[in-house]
Scaffold this motif. Structure first.
Motif, short mmCIF file in Angstrom:
data_model
loop_
_atom_site.label_atom_id
_atom_site.label_comp_id
_atom_site.label_asym_id
_atom_site.label_seq_id
_atom_site.Cartn_x
_atom_site.Cartn_y
_atom_site.Cartn_z
N ARG A 68 1.10 -4.79 -10.69
CA ARG A 68 0.20 -4.42 -9.59
C ARG A 68 0.81 -4.75 -8.23
NH1 ARG A 68 -5.65 -6.55 -11.20
NH2 ARG A 68 -4.45 -8.20 -12.15
N ASP A 69 1.51 -5.87 -8.14
CA ASP A 69 2.14 -6.22 -6.86
C ASP A 69 3.26 -5.24 -6.52
OD1 ASP A 69 0.46 -8.31 -6.36
OD2 ASP A 69 1.84 -9.85 -7.12
N PHE A 70 3.96 -4.76 -7.53
CA PHE A 70 5.03 -3.79 -7.29
C PHE A 70 4.44 -2.49 -6.75
CE2 PHE A 70 7.63 -0.20 -8.70
CZ PHE A 70 8.79 -0.50 -8.02
N ILE A 71 3.32 -2.07 -7.31
CA ILE A 71 2.69 -0.83 -6.84
C ILE A 71 2.23 -0.98 -5.39
CG2 ILE A 71 0.67 0.67 -7.16
CD1 ILE A 71 0.97 0.17 -10.18
N ILE A 72 1.62 -2.13 -5.07
CA ILE A 72 1.19 -2.36 -3.69
C ILE A 72 2.38 -2.40 -2.75
CG2 ILE A 72 0.16 -4.08 -2.14
CD1 ILE A 72 -1.88 -4.67 -4.31
N ASP A 73 3.47 -3.06 -3.17
CA ASP A 73 4.67 -3.11 -2.33
C ASP A 73 5.28 -1.72 -2.14
OD1 ASP A 73 4.52 -5.83 -1.86
OD2 ASP A 73 5.79 -6.34 -3.57
N LEU A 114 -4.05 -3.41 2.34
CA LEU A 114 -3.36 -3.62 1.07
C LEU A 114 -2.73 -5.01 1.00
CD1 LEU A 114 -1.69 -0.15 0.48
CD2 LEU A 114 -3.52 -1.19 -0.84
N ASN A 115 -2.18 -5.46 2.11
CA ASN A 115 -1.63 -6.82 2.14
C ASN A 115 -2.73 -7.85 2.00
OD1 ASN A 115 1.18 -6.51 2.29
ND2 ASN A 115 1.02 -5.89 4.42
N CYS A 116 -3.90 -7.58 2.54
CA CYS A 116 -5.05 -8.46 2.39
C CYS A 116 -5.43 -8.58 0.91
CB CYS A 116 -6.22 -7.96 3.22
SG CYS A 116 -7.70 -8.96 3.08
N VAL A 117 -5.49 -7.46 0.21
CA VAL A 117 -5.80 -7.47 -1.22
C VAL A 117 -4.76 -8.28 -1.98
CG1 VAL A 117 -5.93 -6.01 -3.28
CG2 VAL A 117 -7.07 -5.31 -1.17
N SER A 134 -4.51 -16.84 -1.23
CA SER A 134 -3.94 -17.35 0.01
C SER A 134 -4.96 -17.24 1.13
CB SER A 134 -2.68 -16.55 0.37
OG SER A 134 -2.21 -16.92 1.64
N GLY A 135 -4.98 -18.24 2.01
CA GLY A 135 -5.88 -18.21 3.14
C GLY A 135 -5.45 -17.23 4.21
N PHE A 136 -4.21 -16.75 4.12
CA PHE A 136 -3.68 -15.81 5.09
C PHE A 136 -4.32 -14.43 4.95
CE2 PHE A 136 -0.14 -13.60 7.33
CZ PHE A 136 -0.21 -14.34 8.49
N ALA A 137 -5.09 -14.23 3.89
CA ALA A 137 -5.78 -12.95 3.68
C ALA A 137 -6.75 -12.65 4.80
CB ALA A 137 -6.50 -12.96 2.34
N VAL A 138 -7.32 -13.70 5.39
CA VAL A 138 -8.26 -13.52 6.49
C VAL A 138 -7.55 -12.88 7.69
CG1 VAL A 138 -9.79 -14.72 8.10
CG2 VAL A 138 -9.68 -15.44 5.72
N ALA A 139 -6.33 -13.31 7.97
CA ALA A 139 -5.57 -12.75 9.08
C ALA A 139 -5.29 -11.26 8.85
CB ALA A 139 -4.27 -13.51 9.28
N PHE A 140 -4.94 -10.91 7.63
CA PHE A 140 -4.71 -9.50 7.32
C PHE A 140 -5.99 -8.68 7.41
CE2 PHE A 140 -0.70 -10.81 5.14
CZ PHE A 140 0.15 -9.97 5.84
N ALA A 141 -7.12 -9.27 7.02
CA ALA A 141 -8.40 -8.56 7.11
C ALA A 141 -8.78 -8.30 8.57
CB ALA A 141 -9.49 -9.36 6.41
N VAL A 142 -8.58 -9.30 9.42
CA VAL A 142 -8.88 -9.13 10.84
C VAL A 142 -7.96 -8.09 11.46
CG1 VAL A 142 -8.82 -10.31 13.08
CG2 VAL A 142 -9.86 -11.43 11.11
#
Length: 83
Positions: A4-9, A49-52, A59-67
């Motif tokens: 799944r990570d390969f597909i997102i990348d 997609l990076n947020c997902v 990771s807490g960095f998902a919030v930054a990607f969502a914003v």
């Protein structure tokens, strides 16, 4: 890499290449500023997609990607309304 990570990348790489092509096309020709809506929309999709991916990694960095995805989506809508 996992499946799944390969597909997102892979999708992220395709979106990034599309953004670069649109930026180059946007800087040439008579329709300057024509692709801003699509550039921001692709950027929003890229950040989402990076947020997902970061949510899956817990990771807490998902919030930054969502914003950032929300900001890019708002910019895309504003550019669309200006046209």
């Amino acid at each position: 890499m996992r499946g799944r990570d390969f597909i997102i990348d892979f999708i992220n790489a395709a979106l990034a290449a599309g953004i670069l092509v649109m930026v180059v096309l946007n800087s040439f020709g008579q329709g300057a500023g024509l692709y801003f809506v699509e550039i921001f929309a692709f950027g929003a999709l890229l950040a989402a997609l990076n947020c997902v991916k970061k949510i899956r990694a817990k990771s807490g960095f998902a919030v930054a990607f969502a914003v950032f995805a929300l900001l890019m989506a708002v910019m895309s809508v504003l550019c669309y309304l200006k046209m």
